[in-house]
Enzyme design. Structure first.
Site, PDB file in Angstrom:
ATOM      1  N   HIS A  42      89.830  49.858  32.963  1.00 30.82           N
ATOM      2  CA  HIS A  42      88.953  49.422  32.371  1.00 30.82           C
ATOM      3  C   HIS A  42      89.067  48.898  31.082  1.00 30.82           C
ATOM      4  CE1 HIS A  42      85.756  45.916  32.774  1.00 30.82           C
ATOM      5  NE2 HIS A  42      85.530  46.450  32.246  1.00 30.82           N
ATOM      6  N   GLU A  43      88.357  49.898  30.582  1.00 27.75           N
ATOM      7  CA  GLU A  43      88.083  49.969  28.818  1.00 27.75           C
ATOM      8  C   GLU A  43      89.919  49.617  28.327  1.00 27.75           C
ATOM      9  OE1 GLU A  43      85.838  49.114  27.114  1.00 27.75           O
ATOM     10  OE2 GLU A  43      84.432  49.106  29.188  1.00 27.75           O
ATOM     11  N   HIS A  46      90.351  46.090  27.733  1.00 26.76           N
ATOM     12  CA  HIS A  46      89.969  45.194  26.090  1.00 26.76           C
ATOM     13  C   HIS A  46      90.313  45.761  24.770  1.00 26.76           C
ATOM     14  CE1 HIS A  46      86.948  43.872  28.909  1.00 26.76           C
ATOM     15  NE2 HIS A  46      86.439  45.086  28.990  1.00 26.76           N
ATOM     16  N   ASP A 136      80.920  42.606  30.785  1.00 28.51           N
ATOM     17  CA  ASP A 136      81.658  41.789  30.633  1.00 28.51           C
ATOM     18  C   ASP A 136      80.581  40.600  31.282  1.00 28.51           C
ATOM     19  OD1 ASP A 136      83.211  43.265  29.045  1.00 28.51           O
ATOM     20  OD2 ASP A 136      84.689  44.269  31.463  1.00 28.51           O
TER      21      ASP A 136
END
Length: 286
Positions: A42-43, A46, A136
């Site tokens: 997930h990170e 980003h 988020d």
């Protein structure tokens, strides 16, 4: 080119270390590794999007069910970039779903692991979309608010809203739902993070102003401001909007109006240290 250009510096939050120790003691280490794998993926979403826009990235802090990418660009880059960087994390979960579907069809991974990963992938996605800063969902709320309100007010409001939301979740869990220690610790952790951010809100705003003063802020429009001659600089700065340049019109007694550029105000504050002089006196001395 160094490895840091391709891979982020990853830090582990102390609360995650507690969960790792607990996982060893309770025999849930595999579950925790599945969670951390999803969180890291997930990170990296980003991180990858931020790298595409050439953001300055300090690193990634991992904690259970989420993480935070630390950058120097909050409030300085175009809004559409910040939104794309924010949603790039949740978007990664779609790839995880497709990977799990592929693995389940090919029977290369035990079905128990697939089911576990599917559950946590959904849970982490929904958790990160909660309207709580710095998740988020909370970031998206802040980005929307910052298009409608001055930057400082938008930041203050999202922190206050996040604190209230965390308190509501904690009360609901304690009174109306079966108690879950992990969920309680997570929301308590978010509450403490927001409490810390509330204490640091002034320094966040000063950093926003400094970036603006040094010409590091994206500007795409003009928003004139009219202020009284006895207004102080910080009161004026508190009404600054992101992506807007502010020509400032100072009203003196007798309906006399003079203009001053925002950069002159920022220079007066940061370079000349006129913290307590009214804008009227600063304008007259130019």
């Amino acid at each position: 080119m160094t490895l840091r250009n391709f891979f982020p510096v990853i830090h582990i939050h102390p609360i995650l270390l507690i969960f790792i120790i607990v996982s060893f003691l309770t025999g849930t280490f595999i579950e925790l590794m599945v969670i951390l794998g999803i969180v890291l993926f997930h990170e990296l979403g980003h991180f990858t999007m931020a790298k595409i826009f050439k953001w300055r990235i300090r690193g990634i802090m991992l904690w259970v069910f989420g993480g935070v990418m630390d950058t120097d660009e909050n409030g300085t880059k175009p809004l559409f970039e910040e939104i794309l960087v924010t949603i790039a994390g949740p978007f990664q979960h779609l790839f995880i779903y497709m990977l799990l579907l592929f693995l389940s069809v090919n029977s290369t991974v035990p079905s128990s692991i697939i089911e576990l990963a599917f559950f946590y992938n959904s849970a982490i996605l929904l958790f990160n979309l909660l309207p709580i800063w710095p998740l988020d969902g909370g970031k998206l709320i802040f980005q929307i608010l910052s298009t409608l309100l001055p930057y400082r007010k938008a930041y203050d409001y999202v922190i206050i809203f996040s604190i209230c939301t965390c308190i509501v979740f904690l009360i609901v869990q304690l009174i109306f739902m079966p108690f879950t220690l992990s969920a309680f610790i997570l929301f308590l952790f978010l509450l403490m993070e927001n409490r810390s951010d509330w204490k640091q809100r002034y320094y966040v705003f000063i950093r926003f102003l400094l970036r603006r003063y040094h010409g590091e802020t994206y500007i795409k429009g003009v928003r004139p401001m009219e202020v009284s001659h006895d207004s102080f600089l910080m009161d004026i700065f508190s009404n600054f909007h992101r992506e807007k340049r502010h020509p400032i019109y100072v009203t003196f007694p007798g309906d006399i109006r003079e203009s001053i550029d925002e950069m002159d105000c920022l220079h007066s504050y940061f370079h000349e240290r006129n913290y307590s002089k009214p804008i009227g006196e600063i304008t007259s001395n130019l």
